[in-house]
Design a protein around this motif. Structure first.
Motif, PDB file in Angstrom:
ATOM      1  N   HIS A 116      37.378  76.990  32.976  1.00 32.56           N
ATOM      2  CA  HIS A 116      37.779  78.315  32.514  1.00 32.56           C
ATOM      3  C   HIS A 116      38.997  78.811  33.297  1.00 32.56           C
ATOM      4  CE1 HIS A 116      37.620  82.650  31.719  1.00 32.56           C
ATOM      5  NE2 HIS A 116      36.895  82.353  30.657  1.00 32.56           N
ATOM      6  N   ALA A 117      38.990  78.617  34.609  1.00 32.39           N
ATOM      7  CA  ALA A 117      40.113  79.048  35.444  1.00 32.39           C
ATOM      8  C   ALA A 117      41.391  78.307  35.068  1.00 32.39           C
ATOM      9  CB  ALA A 117      39.786  78.831  36.918  1.00 32.39           C
ATOM     10  N   ARG A 118      41.270  77.029  34.812  1.00 34.14           N
ATOM     11  CA  ARG A 118      42.448  76.218  34.416  1.00 34.14           C
ATOM     12  C   ARG A 118      43.042  76.749  33.116  1.00 34.14           C
ATOM     13  NH1 ARG A 118      43.746  70.263  34.473  1.00 34.14           N
ATOM     14  NH2 ARG A 118      44.668  69.764  32.460  1.00 34.14           N
ATOM     15  N   GLU A 119      42.176  77.029  32.149  1.00 39.18           N
ATOM     16  CA  GLU A 119      42.671  77.518  30.864  1.00 39.18           C
ATOM     17  C   GLU A 119      43.269  78.913  30.995  1.00 39.18           C
ATOM     18  OE1 GLU A 119      41.177  77.942  26.215  1.00 39.18           O
ATOM     19  OE2 GLU A 119      39.807  77.205  27.777  1.00 39.18           O
ATOM     20  N   ARG A 120      42.640  79.763  31.803  1.00 36.12           N
ATOM     21  CA  ARG A 120      43.133  81.139  31.944  1.00 36.12           C
ATOM     22  C   ARG A 120      44.472  81.168  32.675  1.00 36.12           C
ATOM     23  NH1 ARG A 120      42.732  84.425  36.103  1.00 36.12           N
ATOM     24  NH2 ARG A 120      41.160  83.136  37.131  1.00 36.12           N
ATOM     25  N   ARG A 121      44.611  80.397  33.727  1.00 34.94           N
ATOM     26  CA  ARG A 121      45.814  80.458  34.550  1.00 34.94           C
ATOM     27  C   ARG A 121      46.978  79.669  33.974  1.00 34.94           C
ATOM     28  NH1 ARG A 121      42.494  79.077  40.064  1.00 34.94           N
ATOM     29  NH2 ARG A 121      41.406  81.065  40.311  1.00 34.94           N
ATOM     30  N   LYS A 122      46.667  78.529  33.371  1.00 36.62           N
ATOM     31  CA  LYS A 122      47.732  77.638  32.931  1.00 36.62           C
ATOM     32  C   LYS A 122      47.835  77.523  31.415  1.00 36.62           C
ATOM     33  CE  LYS A 122      47.361  74.763  37.105  1.00 36.62           C
ATOM     34  NZ  LYS A 122      47.188  73.387  37.627  1.00 36.62           N
ATOM     35  N   GLY A 123      46.854  78.106  30.710  1.00 34.18           N
ATOM     36  CA  GLY A 123      46.865  77.991  29.264  1.00 34.18           C
ATOM     37  C   GLY A 123      46.582  76.596  28.767  1.00 34.18           C
ATOM     38  N   ILE A 124      45.919  75.780  29.604  1.00 39.33           N
ATOM     39  CA  ILE A 124      45.627  74.385  29.248  1.00 39.33           C
ATOM     40  C   ILE A 124      44.142  74.285  28.911  1.00 39.33           C
ATOM     41  CG2 ILE A 124      45.642  71.981  29.995  1.00 39.33           C
ATOM     42  CD1 ILE A 124      47.809  72.770  32.019  1.00 39.33           C
ATOM     43  N   GLY A 125      43.823  74.070  27.668  1.00 38.58           N
ATOM     44  CA  GLY A 125      42.439  73.925  27.250  1.00 38.58           C
ATOM     45  C   GLY A 125      42.072  72.467  27.028  1.00 38.58           C
ATOM     46  N   GLY A 126      40.819  72.219  26.681  1.00 39.89           N
ATOM     47  CA  GLY A 126      40.364  70.882  26.338  1.00 39.89           C
ATOM     48  C   GLY A 126      39.981  70.003  27.500  1.00 39.89           C
ATOM     49  N   ALA A 127      40.036  70.532  28.737  1.00 41.29           N
ATOM     50  CA  ALA A 127      39.752  69.696  29.907  1.00 41.29           C
ATOM     51  C   ALA A 127      38.278  69.704  30.295  1.00 41.29           C
ATOM     52  CB  ALA A 127      40.587  70.175  31.101  1.00 41.29           C
ATOM     53  N   ALA A 128      37.480  70.551  29.671  1.00 35.45           N
ATOM     54  CA  ALA A 128      36.097  70.716  30.127  1.00 35.45           C
ATOM     55  C   ALA A 128      35.296  69.416  30.131  1.00 35.45           C
ATOM     56  CB  ALA A 128      35.391  71.790  29.310  1.00 35.45           C
ATOM     57  N   PRO A 129      35.333  68.586  29.072  1.00 33.51           N
ATOM     58  CA  PRO A 129      34.532  67.352  29.128  1.00 33.51           C
ATOM     59  C   PRO A 129      34.878  66.456  30.319  1.00 33.51           C
ATOM     60  CG  PRO A 129      35.186  67.784  26.873  1.00 33.51           C
ATOM     61  CD  PRO A 129      35.937  68.761  27.738  1.00 33.51           C
ATOM     62  N   ARG A 130      36.160  66.335  30.619  1.00 28.27           N
ATOM     63  CA  ARG A 130      36.556  65.512  31.765  1.00 28.27           C
ATOM     64  C   ARG A 130      36.108  66.146  33.073  1.00 28.27           C
ATOM     65  NH1 ARG A 130      37.194  60.538  32.850  1.00 28.27           N
ATOM     66  NH2 ARG A 130      38.486  60.274  30.979  1.00 28.27           N
ATOM     67  N   LEU A 131      36.234  67.465  33.202  1.00 24.55           N
ATOM     68  CA  LEU A 131      35.809  68.135  34.427  1.00 24.55           C
ATOM     69  C   LEU A 131      34.302  68.063  34.609  1.00 24.55           C
ATOM     70  CD1 LEU A 131      38.171  71.241  34.238  1.00 24.55           C
ATOM     71  CD2 LEU A 131      38.287  69.385  35.906  1.00 24.55           C
ATOM     72  N   VAL A 132      33.543  68.174  33.518  1.00 30.17           N
ATOM     73  CA  VAL A 132      32.086  68.023  33.610  1.00 30.17           C
ATOM     74  C   VAL A 132      31.737  66.595  34.008  1.00 30.17           C
ATOM     75  CG1 VAL A 132      29.926  68.053  32.295  1.00 30.17           C
ATOM     76  CG2 VAL A 132      31.599  69.900  32.000  1.00 30.17           C
ATOM     77  N   GLN A 133      32.415  65.626  33.410  1.00 30.26           N
ATOM     78  CA  GLN A 133      32.163  64.229  33.769  1.00 30.26           C
ATOM     79  C   GLN A 133      32.438  63.989  35.252  1.00 30.26           C
ATOM     80  OE1 GLN A 133      35.132  61.743  34.088  1.00 30.26           O
ATOM     81  NE2 GLN A 133      33.591  60.413  35.032  1.00 30.26           N
ATOM     82  N   GLN A 134      33.514  64.563  35.769  1.00 29.42           N
ATOM     83  CA  GLN A 134      33.825  64.417  37.195  1.00 29.42           C
ATOM     84  C   GLN A 134      32.777  65.112  38.063  1.00 29.42           C
ATOM     85  OE1 GLN A 134      37.807  65.982  37.290  1.00 29.42           O
ATOM     86  NE2 GLN A 134      38.739  64.066  36.584  1.00 29.42           N
ATOM     87  N   ALA A 135      32.277  66.232  37.596  1.00 29.33           N
ATOM     88  CA  ALA A 135      31.227  66.935  38.340  1.00 29.33           C
ATOM     89  C   ALA A 135      29.963  66.093  38.406  1.00 29.33           C
ATOM     90  CB  ALA A 135      30.939  68.287  37.691  1.00 29.33           C
ATOM     91  N   TYR A 136      29.641  65.401  37.318  1.00 28.54           N
ATOM     92  CA  TYR A 136      28.450  64.552  37.339  1.00 28.54           C
ATOM     93  C   TYR A 136      28.640  63.342  38.251  1.00 28.54           C
ATOM     94  CZ  TYR A 136      26.770  67.361  33.408  1.00 28.54           C
ATOM     95  OH  TYR A 136      26.341  68.393  32.608  1.00 28.54           O
ATOM     96  N   LEU A 137      29.869  62.897  38.406  1.00 32.20           N
ATOM     97  CA  LEU A 137      30.125  61.849  39.395  1.00 32.20           C
ATOM     98  C   LEU A 137      29.897  62.376  40.811  1.00 32.20           C
ATOM     99  CD1 LEU A 137      33.288  59.962  38.076  1.00 32.20           C
ATOM    100  CD2 LEU A 137      30.943  59.094  38.226  1.00 32.20           C
TER     101      LEU A 137
END
Length: 370
Positions: free
Chosen positions: A85-106
């Motif tokens: 959410h912070a990435r999208e709000r600050r940089k206007g870059i969406g669509g990263a959530a699946p990758r960030l969740v995957q990294q969190a599970y790692l």
């Protein structure tokens, strides 16, 4: 007159924060309550705790009620969603959530293979860009209690290790790549945070279902995760529990392969309206080892009982995956009622409660900002 659900109003922000805290803390309370009797039959639970079964949290030698992998993974999910959410709000870059969740599970997987967090550098010996002083309460990698291995699911372990992040542009459907035959409850027990970001229910559903595919490829496994997220999203916006479930059933009907999840949810709603709640009625919904059963039991217990304590006890007193069903029930009740209606003593006893509250506050603080 000010609309209390206006996103700019103080009342809306306070209510939202209470529901986010309630969801994460309630899930942890239910998880810890059920973890004490997971793998025990109902007869064994009653033999150990009396004819009515477990009636209160079980504490260890240090006086805490231990959480399981359900709360661990839920916290890592929340951490990833806050970052997205912070990435999208600050940089206007969406669509990263699946990758960030995957990294969190790692990162969660890392905690299951290491004895504890890495030592922090002593002040004055680290490079200038290394944070000094005590870690932030919500810095999950610094929390020794999160490194405990509490019967994590095999599909969660093997799936996370594959490092798969679903394509956010791919249409959601029955095409899970990782553990394609698995629909274990490891999807649903970690997915409540997807409903806490103030995204519309249909978007929460899609993201939760997509991210469930990181570890589980069976449609029922990821649709159940999506359904929990959608229900939570509607509760956060002030819907009733029954209304949230019925609207989620209509949402589910859009997707091929939804039938098992829809049938389980429908059975839970019908059973809650059928009469006095009981462990025997819970058993008619299954044991909770698979995703749709865990979701159904959690929903049934939350619908069938008036009091939070009674609902959580109903959710865990059965022959099955008691921590996951307790966690789902607690997520729902906390999102519905807020943290102030959770049993105070049970919250106080729950392992890591201060960190869980900090994670909730971080997520709510970020997602309250448009």
């Amino acid at each position: 007159m000010t609309n209390p659900w206006d996103p700019l109003s103080w009342e809306a922000t306070a209510a939202y924060r209470a529901r986010v805290r309630g969801c994460l803390l309630g899930g942890a309370v239910g998880d810890a309550l059920g973890y004490a009797v997971e793998f025990s039959s109902l007869d064994a639970i009653r033999a150990a705790h009396g004819p009515r079964g477990l009636r209160a949290p079980v504490v260890d030698a240090t006086g805490v009620s231990r959480i399981s992998d359900d709360t661990q993974m839920t916290l890592f999910t929340a951490e990833a969603l806050r970052t997205a959410h912070a990435r999208e709000r600050r940089k206007g870059i969406g669509g990263a959530a699946p990758r960030l969740v995957q990294q969190a599970y790692l990162r969660w997987l890392d905690t299951q293979h290491k004895p504890g967090p890495e030592p922090r550098p002593k002040p004055g010996t680290a490079p200038s860009d290394t944070p000094q002083g005590p870690p932030h309460p919500a810095d999950l990698s610094s929390q020794a209690w999160l490194y405990a291995r509490r019967a994590p699911g095999n599909a969660c372990l093997s799936g996370a290790a594959q490092g798969y992040a679903p394509d956010p542009a791919l249409e959601l459907g029955p095409h899970g790549r990782v553990n394609p035959e698995s629909k274990g409850c490891g999807t649903v027990m970690r997915s409540a945070p997807f409903g806490l970001t103030r995204a519309p229910a249909d978007r929460a559903f899609e993201l939760a279902a997509r991210c469930a595919q990181i570890t589980h490829g069976h449609p029922t496994g990821y649709y159940a995760a999506g359904a929990l997220a959608a229900i939570v999203a509607r509760l956060v916006e002030g819907d009733s529990l029954e209304g949230a479930v019925l609207r989620t059933l209509r949402l589910l009907a859009r997707y091929p392969g939804h039938e098992e999840t829809s049938m389980a949810l429908t059975a839970a709603v019908d059973l809650a309206a059928a009469g006095e709640p009981s462990a025997e009625r819970v058993a008619s919904l299954g044991e909770g080892w698979v995703a749709e059963e865990a979701l159904a039991i959690g929903v049934y217990a939350a619908l069938a009982c008036h009091g939070v304590e009674d609902a959580l006890l109903l959710a865990v007193n059965h022959s099955g995956d008691s921590d996951s069903t307790g966690s789902v029930c607690g997520n729902l009740l906390g999102a519905l009622r807020g943290d102030h209606e959770l049993p105070e003593e049970w919250v106080r006893l729950t392992e890591g409660r201060a960190v869980i509250a900090a994670v909730a506050d971080d997520l709510a603080g970020e997602c309250a900002r448009r």
